[in-house]
Design an enzyme around this catalytic site. Sequence first.
Site, PDB file in Angstrom:
ATOM      1  N   LYS A   9       0.803  -1.268   0.028  1.00 39.10           N
ATOM      2  CA  LYS A   9      -0.087  -0.046   0.114  1.00 39.10           C
ATOM      3  C   LYS A   9       1.064   1.152  -0.078  1.00 39.10           C
ATOM      4  O   LYS A   9       1.924   1.246   0.619  1.00 39.10           O
ATOM      5  CB  LYS A   9      -0.790   0.040   1.173  1.00 39.10           C
ATOM      6  CG  LYS A   9      -1.723   1.295   1.530  1.00 39.10           C
ATOM      7  CD  LYS A   9      -2.913   1.005   2.469  1.00 39.10           C
ATOM      8  CE  LYS A   9      -2.578   1.716   3.560  1.00 39.10           C
ATOM      9  NZ  LYS A   9      -3.716   1.958   4.421  1.00 39.10           N
ATOM     10  N   SER A  25      -3.684   2.732 -17.500  1.00 41.65           N
ATOM     11  CA  SER A  25      -2.456   2.579 -16.389  1.00 41.65           C
ATOM     12  C   SER A  25      -2.232   3.624 -15.598  1.00 41.65           C
ATOM     13  O   SER A  25      -2.922   4.696 -15.528  1.00 41.65           O
ATOM     14  CB  SER A  25      -1.191   2.268 -17.088  1.00 41.65           C
ATOM     15  OG  SER A  25      -0.608   3.235 -17.766  1.00 41.65           O
ATOM     16  N   THR A  57      -6.465  -0.646 -12.242  1.00 40.18           N
ATOM     17  CA  THR A  57      -5.589  -0.534 -13.562  1.00 40.18           C
ATOM     18  C   THR A  57      -4.263  -1.170 -13.054  1.00 40.18           C
ATOM     19  O   THR A  57      -4.134  -2.123 -12.279  1.00 40.18           O
ATOM     20  CB  THR A  57      -5.531   0.980 -13.978  1.00 40.18           C
ATOM     21  OG1 THR A  57      -4.970   1.053 -15.274  1.00 40.18           O
ATOM     22  CG2 THR A  57      -4.608   1.741 -12.731  1.00 40.18           C
ATOM     23  N   TYR A  58      -3.214  -0.858 -13.924  1.00 41.93           N
ATOM     24  CA  TYR A  58      -2.111  -1.403 -14.115  1.00 41.93           C
ATOM     25  C   TYR A  58      -0.980  -0.598 -13.694  1.00 41.93           C
ATOM     26  O   TYR A  58      -1.070   0.650 -14.521  1.00 41.93           O
ATOM     27  CB  TYR A  58      -1.663  -2.468 -15.074  1.00 41.93           C
ATOM     28  CG  TYR A  58      -1.740  -2.056 -16.432  1.00 41.93           C
ATOM     29  CD1 TYR A  58      -0.426  -1.552 -16.853  1.00 41.93           C
ATOM     30  CD2 TYR A  58      -2.872  -1.774 -17.336  1.00 41.93           C
ATOM     31  CE1 TYR A  58      -0.446  -0.838 -18.273  1.00 41.93           C
ATOM     32  CE2 TYR A  58      -2.890  -1.221 -18.419  1.00 41.93           C
ATOM     33  CZ  TYR A  58      -1.728  -0.820 -18.857  1.00 41.93           C
ATOM     34  OH  TYR A  58      -1.782  -0.125 -20.204  1.00 41.93           O
ATOM     35  N   GLY A  73      -5.408   7.094 -19.493  1.00 42.57           N
ATOM     36  CA  GLY A  73      -6.556   6.905 -20.350  1.00 42.57           C
ATOM     37  C   GLY A  73      -7.852   7.091 -19.519  1.00 42.57           C
ATOM     38  O   GLY A  73      -7.918   8.162 -18.938  1.00 42.57           O
ATOM     39  N   ALA A  74      -8.907   6.264 -19.484  1.00 45.72           N
ATOM     40  CA  ALA A  74     -10.185   6.456 -18.807  1.00 45.72           C
ATOM     41  C   ALA A  74     -10.141   6.827 -17.411  1.00 45.72           C
ATOM     42  O   ALA A  74     -10.974   7.536 -16.862  1.00 45.72           O
ATOM     43  CB  ALA A  74     -11.173   5.182 -19.263  1.00 45.72           C
ATOM     44  N   ALA A  75      -9.065   6.275 -16.687  1.00 43.95           N
ATOM     45  CA  ALA A  75      -9.013   6.393 -15.417  1.00 43.95           C
ATOM     46  C   ALA A  75      -8.833   7.996 -15.076  1.00 43.95           C
ATOM     47  O   ALA A  75      -9.150   8.470 -14.047  1.00 43.95           O
ATOM     48  CB  ALA A  75      -7.825   5.706 -14.726  1.00 43.95           C
TER      49      ALA A  75
END
Length: 116
Positions: A9, A25, A57-58, A73-75
């Site tokens: 974390k 990502s 995501t990654y 991206g979309a995030a």
Amino acid sequence: MFVHVVKSKIHRVKVTGADLNYIGSITIDEDLMDAANIIEGEKVQIVNNNNGERLETYAIPGPRNSGEITLNGAAARKVAKGDVLILITYAMMDIEDAKNFKPQLLFPNEENNLLK
């Protein structure tokens, strides 16, 4: 029996960028990735403390010692620059191993996302 446990974390880092036109990502300062034992391509859960959004995501490495935390991206639509995030990875392991497992917990400097 196998269980999902917190593997690592990164607690309370600020978003430094959001790039809607990138493939996807989260870009994370590679120093933070190393310290948290997160590898390139690993699935990351993102919790946005500012708006309550949760997404997955990654990870991709960003420049070392940069403090970069960029959603791609979309995030990118789920964050704003300056939002405070918690980044979490998980692992599956045997329940007996899980009882003794200690996750890697990071608390970077909240102003610049760098390791203290």
